[in-house]
Enzyme design. Structure first.
Site, PDB file in Angstrom:
ATOM      1  CG  HIS A 137      -8.514   0.282  -2.877  1.00 34.42           C
ATOM      2  ND1 HIS A 137      -7.743  -0.822  -2.526  1.00 34.42           N
ATOM      3  CD2 HIS A 137      -9.231   0.596  -1.751  1.00 34.42           C
ATOM      4  CE1 HIS A 137      -7.982  -1.135  -1.260  1.00 34.42           C
ATOM      5  NE2 HIS A 137      -8.876  -0.304  -0.783  1.00 34.42           N
ATOM      6  CB  CYS A 158     -14.020   1.464  -0.132  1.00 37.65           C
ATOM      7  SG  CYS A 158     -13.305   3.110   0.049  1.00 37.65           S
ATOM      8  NE  ARG A 165     -10.644  -5.271   0.720  1.00 38.41           N
ATOM      9  CZ  ARG A 165      -9.798  -4.273   0.939  1.00 38.41           C
ATOM     10  NH1 ARG A 165     -10.257  -3.084   1.251  1.00 38.41           N
ATOM     11  NH2 ARG A 165      -8.488  -4.460   0.821  1.00 38.41           N
ATOM     12  NE  ARG A 202      -3.961   0.598   1.860  1.00 41.84           N
ATOM     13  CZ  ARG A 202      -5.185   0.715   2.376  1.00 41.84           C
ATOM     14  NH1 ARG A 202      -5.384   1.483   3.425  1.00 41.84           N
ATOM     15  NH2 ARG A 202      -6.208   0.065   1.867  1.00 41.84           N
ATOM     16  CD  GLN A 254     -13.353  -1.785  -0.644  1.00 38.44           C
ATOM     17  OE1 GLN A 254     -12.523  -1.768   0.243  1.00 38.44           O
ATOM     18  NE2 GLN A 254     -14.582  -2.278  -0.466  1.00 38.44           N
TER      19      GLN A 254
HETATM   20  N1  NVA Z   1      -9.824   6.914  -1.569  1.00 42.11           N
HETATM   21  C1  NVA Z   1      -9.501   6.482  -0.231  1.00 42.11           C
HETATM   22  C2  NVA Z   1      -9.772   5.020  -0.068  1.00 42.11           C
HETATM   23  C3  NVA Z   1      -9.490   4.483   1.319  1.00 42.11           C
HETATM   24  C4  NVA Z   1      -9.698   3.012   1.417  1.00 42.11           C
HETATM   25  C5  NVA Z   1      -8.040   6.800   0.056  1.00 42.11           C
HETATM   26  O1  NVA Z   1      -7.196   6.571  -0.831  1.00 42.11           O
HETATM   27  O2  NVA Z   1      -7.728   7.270   1.140  1.00 42.11           O
HETATM   28  N1   CP Z   2     -11.375   0.071   2.314  1.00 43.17           N
HETATM   29  C1   CP Z   2     -10.123  -0.032   2.767  1.00 43.17           C
HETATM   30  O1   CP Z   2      -9.193  -0.310   2.012  1.00 43.17           O
HETATM   31  O2   CP Z   2      -9.986   0.166   4.090  1.00 43.17           O
HETATM   32  P1   CP Z   2      -8.609   0.318   4.905  1.00 43.17           P
HETATM   33  O3   CP Z   2      -7.998   1.623   4.504  1.00 43.17           O
HETATM   34  O4   CP Z   2      -9.047   0.295   6.328  1.00 43.17           O
HETATM   35  O5   CP Z   2      -7.709  -0.832   4.552  1.00 43.17           O
END
Ligand code: NVA
Ligand code: CP
Length: 300
Positions: free
Chosen positions: A131, A259, A287, A104, A134
């Site tokens: 992502h 999400c 998930r 990540r 998700q």
């Molecule tokens: N768009 C959000 C998704 C979090 C799961 C982010 O990147 O912070």
């Molecule tokens: N939706 C999602 O990816 O959540 P987290 O940021 O908690 O992993």
């Protein structure tokens, strides 16, 4: 056989993605009966997190444990990554020790570079641009609740961000209609839009966009890394809030997804998030099952 990675949804074919969703359904059913298949005995997943996470971390870590393997959480602090060891060096070192690596991070290019240096499958656990993990859970959730998503109308309200980009990939692969409703300065990336434009359109009026929608989705207005823009974005995005007036324009059996984490009464009202059309808790739980099915696909 060459190594398979999961960097965007486009890394896999529709058939492969469908097989992962079907396998996730099977694994979910098994767990209900307290049956655990240990298809990943002795296998280890390394997880590099340069951003925060609850769902992604817990789903992969629990998933590996349930499948008989193990996961190692590598945070920016406490590892050499945080002290500047290049990702390409980390990729080569971890490849010698673990069977799969989830990353990540911020820039998507960093993830692509990492993949080029890895000898084991790499999973995108979220980048600034995509992502895909998700989306596996979202597609699983829709399939369980309503059957095939093909030819359905899906409406994205809010920022043209990483989740929106992954929805654009999904629209092309699974052949559904995606309408994106966002402020003019927050449209998705044009090169990603180009690829999916047969299935995707942009409608800046949120009420028009949601007409007859089967699924309405949103996400935070300021993603991780954009915290300093939070206040400014709140003013610019307010008309894209998912609330009961907006949901009333969608089909009466339309679902709502997010999400998570959600900012109540910003991108979605408490009433909708906790309401009958919302499947966000099922979506979050999925998930786990979709991550397990993905791990099995990449590792076996
Ligand atoms: N768009 C959000 C998704 C979090 C799961 C982010 O990147 O912070
Ligand atoms: N939706 C999602 O990816 O959540 P987290 O940021 O908690 O992993």
């Amino acid at each position: 056989m060459s190594i398979r990675h999961f960097i965007t949804l486009n890394s896999l074919s529709r058939k492969e993605l469908e097989s992962i969703i079907n396998r996730a359904l099977e694994l979910k059913e098994q767990i209900k009966h307290k049956k655990y298949t240990t298809t990943l005995n002795n296998r280890v997943l390394g997880m590099i997190f340069e951003k925060s996470s609850t769902r992604t971390r817990v789903s992969f870590e629990t998933g590996m444990a349930q499948l008989g393997g193990h996961a190692i959480y590598l945070a920016p602090t406490g590892t050499q990554i945080g002290r500047g060891e290049p990702l390409k060096d980390t990729a080569r070192v971890l490849s010698k020790m673990v069977d799969c690596i989830m990353v990540r991070t911020f820039e998507h290019e960093k993830l692509e570079e990492f993949t080029n240096y890895s000898d084991v499958p790499v999973i995108n656990g979220l980048s600034d641009s995509f992502h895909p993990c998700q989306l596996l859970a979202d597609l699983l959730t829709y399939t369980e609740a309503r059957g095939s998503i093909e030819n359905k109308k899906v409406v994205w309200l809010g920022d043209g961000n990483n989740m929106c980009h992954s929805y654009m990939n999904a629209a092309r692969i699974f052949n559904f209609e995606l309408v994106i409703s966002c402020p003019k300065d927050f449209v998705p990336a044009s090169e990603i839009y180009e690829l999916s434009k047969e299935n995707t359109s942009i409608e800046h009026d949120p009420f028009k966009a949601v007409e007859k929608a089967d699924l309405v989705i949103t996400d935070v207005w300021a993603s991780m890394g954009q915290e300093s823009e939070q206040k400014d974005r709140k003013e610019k995005f307010i008309k894209y809030q998912v609330n009961s007036e907006i949901m009333a324009c969608a089909k009466s059996n339309a679902l709502f997804m997010h999400c998570l984490p959600a900012h109540r009464d910003e991108e979605v009202t408490e009433e909708i998030l906790e309401g009958q059309q919302s499947v966000v808790w099922e979506e979050a739980g999925n998930r786990l099952h979709s991550s397990k099915a993905l791990l099995e696909f990449l590792l076996n």
